[in-house]
Enzyme design. Sequence first.
Site, PDB file in Angstrom:
ATOM      1  N   CYS A 179       0.818  -1.208   0.000  1.00 44.70           N
ATOM      2  CA  CYS A 179       0.000   0.000   0.000  1.00 44.70           C
ATOM      3  C   CYS A 179       0.855   1.263   0.000  1.00 44.70           C
ATOM      4  CB  CYS A 179      -0.933  -0.004   1.207  1.00 44.70           C
ATOM      5  SG  CYS A 179      -2.118  -1.356   1.209  1.00 44.70           S
ATOM      6  N   ASP A 216     -22.857  10.889 -11.781  1.00 46.59           N
ATOM      7  CA  ASP A 216     -24.209  10.538 -11.335  1.00 46.59           C
ATOM      8  C   ASP A 216     -24.199   9.748 -10.039  1.00 46.59           C
ATOM      9  OD1 ASP A 216     -23.114   8.197 -12.285  1.00 46.59           O
ATOM     10  OD2 ASP A 216     -24.706   7.768 -13.726  1.00 46.59           O
TER      11      ASP A 216
END
Length: 218
Positions: free
Chosen positions: A45, A139
């Site tokens: 990570c 959206d």
Amino acid sequence: MTLQLGDTAPDFEAKTTEGRIRFHDWIGGQWAVLFSHPKDFTPVCTTELGYMAKIKPEFDRRGVKIVGLSVDSTGDHRVWARDIEETQGAAPNYPIIGDADFNVAKLYGMLPAATSGDPKTRTPADNQTVRNVFVIGPDKKIKLVLVYPMTTGRNFDEVLRVIDSLQLTATHRVATPVNWKPGESVIIAGSVPNDQAKELFGEWEEPKPYIRIVPQPG
């Protein structure tokens, strides 16, 4: 809860390294990428967060906001950011959500709903399912979900390529073929009948009636 393509991305309020946000308000009218991590101070990570910082201008150019998440506090995130800059050459230049209460991870189906307790007592393996990439449209609908194992670093260049396809196909009635890159030919969407296709695209190559190939529309 399992999120599917086309579902509305769950809204939430959370503390981040750049202040508190309400997710849908933070997205606004833009595209967004939410990418998650099982725990701070993990090696794979660390490389991912540093690389995202380096290529953030590419997301900016496409009108895409990026936000990280890790199952630790924002205070830990800030300390981790110094390690990321030292080892990767770039510190995160985007917000990272503090998810020490597991709220967002559970909302997005990355951890079981019953998960609770002190995140500091959990190992990365306990949170290994928190390795997702969500691409979310203006959206607020989910357009892409990628899930990676802990041992495999993510390919964020591929995420950019997918975003290029998503943005193109959101505005033109086309689909992109295997390994497509911007500027290459595309396929007329199967939902477009030939008479409409002639109006929209003129002529096309047709190796089979269901494969109609045209230059990428501008």
